[in-house]
Design a protein around this motif. Structure first.
Motif, short mmCIF file in Angstrom:
data_model
loop_
_atom_site.label_atom_id
_atom_site.label_comp_id
_atom_site.label_asym_id
_atom_site.label_seq_id
_atom_site.Cartn_x
_atom_site.Cartn_y
_atom_site.Cartn_z
N SER A 2 8.77 -136.96 17.40
CA SER A 2 8.71 -136.14 16.24
C SER A 2 7.16 -136.58 15.52
N ALA A 3 6.94 -137.89 15.45
CA ALA A 3 5.58 -138.48 15.09
C ALA A 3 4.36 -137.81 15.91
N MET A 4 4.72 -137.96 17.22
CA MET A 4 3.70 -137.53 18.20
C MET A 4 3.45 -135.86 17.92
N LEU A 5 4.65 -135.25 18.02
CA LEU A 5 4.23 -133.87 17.79
C LEU A 5 3.63 -133.50 16.38
N ASP A 6 3.85 -134.32 15.24
CA ASP A 6 3.20 -133.98 14.35
C ASP A 6 1.79 -134.34 14.14
N ASN A 7 1.43 -135.45 15.03
CA ASN A 7 -0.04 -135.72 15.21
C ASN A 7 -0.75 -134.64 15.90
N LEU A 8 0.09 -134.13 17.26
CA LEU A 8 -0.56 -133.23 18.00
C LEU A 8 -0.72 -131.73 17.20
N SER A 9 0.11 -131.50 16.08
CA SER A 9 -0.08 -130.17 15.30
C SER A 9 -1.25 -130.74 14.59
N LEU A 10 -1.52 -131.75 13.83
CA LEU A 10 -2.74 -131.96 13.30
C LEU A 10 -3.96 -131.89 14.17
N GLY A 11 -3.89 -132.38 15.22
CA GLY A 11 -4.97 -132.39 16.19
C GLY A 11 -5.60 -130.95 16.72
N PHE A 12 -4.52 -130.06 16.81
CA PHE A 12 -4.78 -128.74 17.30
C PHE A 12 -5.25 -127.85 16.08
N GLY A 13 -4.74 -128.34 14.99
CA GLY A 13 -5.49 -127.77 13.74
C GLY A 13 -6.64 -127.84 13.82
N VAL A 14 -7.52 -129.14 14.09
CA VAL A 14 -8.70 -129.33 13.91
C VAL A 14 -9.39 -128.74 15.12
N ALA A 15 -8.81 -128.67 16.39
CA ALA A 15 -9.56 -128.31 17.82
C ALA A 15 -9.66 -126.52 17.65
N PHE A 16 -8.68 -126.06 16.80
CA PHE A 16 -8.49 -124.71 17.14
C PHE A 16 -9.43 -124.11 15.59
N SER A 17 -10.43 -124.85 15.17
CA SER A 17 -11.21 -124.28 14.28
C SER A 17 -12.46 -123.57 14.95
N GLY A 18 -12.83 -122.34 14.57
CA GLY A 18 -14.15 -121.66 15.09
C GLY A 18 -15.08 -122.48 15.80
N GLY A 351 -11.51 -148.59 16.74
CA GLY A 351 -10.79 -149.96 16.95
C GLY A 351 -9.26 -149.58 16.51
N PRO A 352 -8.26 -150.51 16.34
CA PRO A 352 -6.93 -150.40 16.09
C PRO A 352 -6.60 -149.54 14.93
N VAL A 353 -7.53 -149.76 13.76
CA VAL A 353 -7.25 -148.78 12.40
C VAL A 353 -7.84 -147.28 12.68
N LEU A 354 -8.40 -147.19 13.59
CA LEU A 354 -8.96 -145.90 13.50
C LEU A 354 -7.85 -144.73 13.76
N PHE A 355 -6.69 -144.80 14.43
CA PHE A 355 -5.45 -143.92 14.19
C PHE A 355 -4.97 -143.75 12.71
N GLU A 356 -5.13 -144.68 12.04
CA GLU A 356 -4.57 -144.68 10.62
C GLU A 356 -5.61 -144.02 9.65
N GLN A 357 -6.95 -144.55 9.80
CA GLN A 357 -7.91 -143.99 8.98
C GLN A 357 -8.70 -142.80 9.39
N GLN A 358 -8.68 -142.33 10.55
CA GLN A 358 -9.32 -141.26 11.00
C GLN A 358 -8.32 -140.36 11.84
N PRO A 359 -7.18 -140.22 11.49
CA PRO A 359 -6.23 -139.29 12.54
C PRO A 359 -6.67 -138.07 12.85
N ALA A 360 -7.30 -137.28 11.89
CA ALA A 360 -7.90 -135.98 12.33
C ALA A 360 -8.69 -135.88 13.33
N LEU A 361 -9.96 -137.05 13.33
CA LEU A 361 -10.67 -137.32 14.20
C LEU A 361 -10.09 -137.46 15.80
N VAL A 362 -9.03 -138.55 15.65
CA VAL A 362 -8.55 -138.88 17.01
C VAL A 362 -7.78 -137.86 17.55
N TRP A 363 -6.85 -137.25 16.77
CA TRP A 363 -5.81 -136.25 17.46
C TRP A 363 -6.71 -134.85 17.44
#
Length: 508
Positions: A2-18, A351-363
């Protein structure tokens, strides 16, 4: 899950911007063009856009999406000239020439292009799923590879290379030795001693890989075409009867595509291994695996499985190389090293904290990789007939055109005429080696792996003050040595067993 799906949902929200969708489309197209042009490659393509993206004031997630799209696009584009004219667009496409070019000479250029596009898509798709599901775990696993493990990995790559040596292994070993020798040219990084420079200042930094590969493939191939034309031996390439591969060919190559994708992903996770090593190991492993089951396989003569495996592997490795960059702050390839430099312009430290500090960028990046690959597949499939039309260009126009583009790519590296003269010299030598039936693939792999082998061997021995036991001390090293011995001795034992079984009835 569920956490992975939530992260992917966040990522596609970023990627699908015009803006990000437009940037991904532009990057995919530009990357394909970069991959087609011999000598540029993904690293140069990404490097060219870094200052442009920063100067335009693009947000960090948009800039990273642009650079990533160029990266995967270049991996797609590198196959086009490899298949059609036997000139790799970039290093990872060298293995594609082995079966892709023979397929084009058989009138299957469009089929080969469409099949390679599909294999590339599947390889990237599997790697993207792997990144989303296993990135943190795989990053910790990659940390187990030190200098000794990397050296043994290179040894394993060369042992796997033995399956490329054909019926004349001595010539294959000679080719690999020449490639390793070329890799030693220049100033020794540890001692500062000049090696094989012959007092020529331009050789102090060694011979760039692009110079070698353009000489061995582009120039040598053009000389071969010229000889065939003058001697009346040139063969007309039949026009492609089909635009796409069919369902039977898809089933025929599906196993090779999946195996190449998985192997490429594993190699991509290892920092520094790269798509070039992944494609070579995937081709060699697939060739050995298939020929053990099917002695009538025609690898090197136009076997579609020999095209699908390295194409899936190099795209999977290129995508997988984002894992060490994002999770460890270690570049997985030369191209991701440039992308790390781009992130530092935005004061972002991978680095290791990037997933926590910049989740929108990573996903957002992970989601955009998937979107870019879909764009590339949709873009490339309709274009295969256009690309294949290159084969209908008359030789008097094709040969000078390819040489001109190749020389531009070489000159763009360091802007010296010495590189142009070196390309011509290496091309003549490559042409003569072809006349002696010396294979080019082992030589190119020697150039690619030579520097990495030497550096990691020296680092490993410096850790133990020269004690070579470090090369087999760890579990990873032991496994790799066993695998290396297996790929060399296994086929020999198998052939001996087959001969013995065949001899038993006659003896009875």
């Amino acid at each position: 899950m569920s956490a992975m799906l939530d992260n992917l949902s966040l990522g596609f929200g970023v990627a699908f911007s015009g803006t990000n969708l437009l940037v991904a489309l532009i990057g995919s197209f530009f990357g394909t063009i970069v991959g087609v042009l011999p000598g540029l490659g993904p690293t140069n393509g990404v490097a060219m856009l870094v200052p442009i993206a920063f100067a335009m004031g693009l947000p960090p997630d948009t800039a990273l999406i642009l650079l990533a799209a160029v990266y995967v696009g270049a991996e797609y584009g590198g196959r086009i000239t490899s298949i059609l004219i036997n000139v790799p667009g970039e290093a990872a496409a060298v293995m594609t020439t082995l079966d892709g070019y023979p397929l084009a000479r058989q009138g299957l250029g469009s089929v080969a292009l469409s099949l390679s596009a599909w294999s590339s898509f599947v390889g990237s798709l599997i790697a993207i799923v792997g990144i989303a599901a296993f990135a943190p775990f795989l990053a910790q696993w990659a940390l187990a590879f030190g200098p000794a493990e990397y050296f043994v990995l290179m040894v394993f790559a060369f042992c796997a290379l033995t399956s490329l040596l054909g019926e004349q292994p001595i010539k294959g070993v000679l080719a690999a030795a020449i490639g390793l020798s070329i890799a030693t040219i220049g100033v020794d990084a540890n001692s500062g001693v000049y090696r094989y420079t012959f007092d020529i200042p331009h050789l102090a930094d060694g011979l760039d890989f692009v110079v070698v590969v353009i000489g061995l493939f582009a120039v040598a191939e053009m000389l071969q075409m010229l000889e065939n034309k003058l001697s009346g031996q040139s063969v007309e390439v039949p026009p492609s009867q089909r635009k796409l591969f069919n369902l039977r060919e898809l089933r025929f190559t599906s196993g090779s595509t999946i195996r190449g994708s998985l192997l490429g992903f594993v190699m991509g996770v290892l920092p520094g291994a790269g798509a070039s090593v992944a494609s070579a190991v995937a081709y060699a492993t697939e060739k050995r695996y298939i020929e053990d089951k099917d002695p009538d396989a025609k690898f090197g003569q136009g076997d579609m499985r020999g095209l699908a495996a390295p194409e899936a592997a190099n795209n999977s490795a290129a995508t997988g190389s984002f894992i060490p960059m994002l999770t460890l702050g270690i570049p997985g390839s030369g191209t991701t090293a440039v992308m790390m430099g781009a992130l530092t312009l935005y004061n972002i430290t991978p680095g290791p904290v990037l997933f926590e500090q910049q989740p929108a960028l990573v996903w957002g990046l992970i989601a955009s990789l998937l979107i870019a690959n879909v764009m590339l597949l949709v873009m490339n499939i309709p274009m295969v007939r256009v690309f294949a039309s290159m084969l209908s260009i008359p030789g008097w126009l094709l040969v000078p055109g390819i040489l001109a583009i190749s020389f531009i790519g070489v000159y763009a590296i360091s802007a010296t005429t010495f590189d142009l003269m070196a390309v011509v010299a290496i091309g003549v030598i490559g042409y003569l080696l072809r006349k002696l039936q010396v294979p080019m693939a082992p030589m190119v792999l020697g150039v690619v792996l030579g520097t990495m082998m030497e550096q990691n061997l020296r680092r490993a021995l410096s850790i133990t003050n020269g004690d070579v036991s470090i090369l087999w001390a760890s579990t990873v090293c032991t496994i790799l040595w066993v695998l290396a011995a297996a790929v060399v001795l296994g086929p020999m034992g198998y052939r001996w067993w087959v001969k013995r079984k065949r001899a038993e009835p006659s003896a009875a």
